[in-house]
Each structure stands twice: as structure tokens, then as C-alpha cells.
Write an enzyme that holds these catalytic residues in place. Structure first.
Site: not given
Length: 201
Positions: A10, A12-13, A32, A127
């Protein structure tokens, strides 16, 4: 290092998540990698120190509904976290329509308990959103991405310019827009997730 990247899971920002193999312990993990290209170079040292502090805090967590952090490191100037690989996809992928309210509550209670556990240890997630709730092979909801938004706070990165920053606008409590994230900010976001589950919007 001793990790072999299998593929991207994945993006993301704030970062990119890879499925990888820990060659030393012979197990699957999630890496990550925090994206640093939008962060001013003079902030990188501070970012890495903050990242190390947050990684150590998370590694001390022991809760069945919080993803386990195994290690952290740096590759090409970008910090990364080594976490347990959770194979069952995200809650976001399951919201295709309204979810039965009993099912929705069944998913939210363990996440609420995970937040209670974190808040008792003075850690605010910042978040909470469906894409940060994963499912394991036994279909248990698992919360991920603790502290990532906190690491990126005060790095000179504008939320609107890059999509990086202190949270995800649709789920952010009013005080979070002023940089004042508190435990209630996570509760607010979890309420928005529950609303989204039962209404489908």
C-alpha cells in the site's frame, strides 16, 4: 539489510508499505518506509530522532489489536518500521455499502480497547481511519500506524501541499486542525469510522 522485499502492499501520503521476508528469522513482515522527499533536508536529523523514539515506544506495546513492531532502521535516508505482516486486508476495503450495525460495533470494540491501552500509556494515534484498521487471519481487527502522524508534525510539511501531516481531514477532530491532538481526538475519529460503517458514507 536482512530483509528481502516481496512487493508493495500500500501507499499513502506518509509512506509506502512493503511485504517483505526477514531472512534472519525466516518470517513475513511488513516494512513501512516513511517518505522524506517532501520534508526539508535540515529537518531530516530531527525526523530520524523522533522516529527512533516513537518506534521504541511502539515496540513496548503488547495488545492483541495493535500491530506488533519488531524493529526499525534507515535505508537511503528514509526511516522504516518493521512490523508484523497482517494478511487480511483493511477495513476500508470492506466498506462497499452499509455494514450491519452489530457487525460494525463488533469491529469497533477491540479498536476502542486498543486505543484505551495506548492512551493509558500517553500515546495518541492521531490518524484513525478505515485504512489503518487491518484484519488478521482470524478476522480480528488490528490497529496500525501509531504515531506516524506525530513523527511528521512540526517538520515544515503542509498538510494541504503534500497530503502528509497530522492526520486525514475527513476523520480529524476540530482541535487536531490546531495541532492539539488529545485522546478525545482518537475517540472522535473512531466515531466517524463507526458512522461511516453503519451509513455507508
Amino acid at each position: 539489510g536482512h530483509f528481502e522485499v516481496v512487493g508493495e502492499v500500500g501507499r499513502g501520503g506518509m509512506g509506502v508499505v512493503y511485504r517483505a521476508r526477514d531472512l534472519r528469522l525466516e518470517r513475513e513482515v511488513a516494512l513501512k518506509l516513511i517518505r522524506t522527499e517532501a520534508i526539508p533536508e535540515e529537518q531530516h536529523g530531527r525526523l530520524l530522532k523522533r522516529f527512533e523514539r516513537e518506534a521504541k515506544s511502539q515496540a513496548r506495546f503488547s495488545h492483541p489489536n495493535i500491530v506488533a513492531v519488531h524493529d526499525y532502521g534507515e535505508g537511503g535516508g528514509s526511516p522504516y518500521l518493521v512490523m508484523a505482516y497482517i494478511p487480511g486486508g483493511t477495513l476500508k476495503e470492506r466498506i462497499t455499502d452499509q455494514v450491519d450495525y452489530q457487525q460494525a460495533v463488533e469491529w469497533m470494540i477491540p479498536i476502542a480497547d486498543a486505543l484505551r491501552y495506548a492512551h493509558d500509556r500517553h500515546m495518541v494515534h492521531r490518524d484513525i481511519k478505515p485504512s489503518n484498521i487491518l484484519f488478521d487471519e482470524e478476522d480480528r481487527p488490528i490497529l496500525t500506524d501509531f504515531g506516524i502522524a506525530k513523527i511528521l508534525e512540526n517538520t515544515g510539511v503542509s498538510l494541504t501541499e503534500t497530503g502528509m501531516g497530522v492526520g486525514t481531514p475527513e476523520y480529524m477532530a476540530p482541535e487536531q486542525w490546531r495541532g492539539q491532538a488529545i485522546p478525545a481526538s482518537d475517540q472522535y475519529a473512531l466515531g466517524v469510522v463507526l458512522y461511516e460503517l453503519v451509513t455507508g458514507q
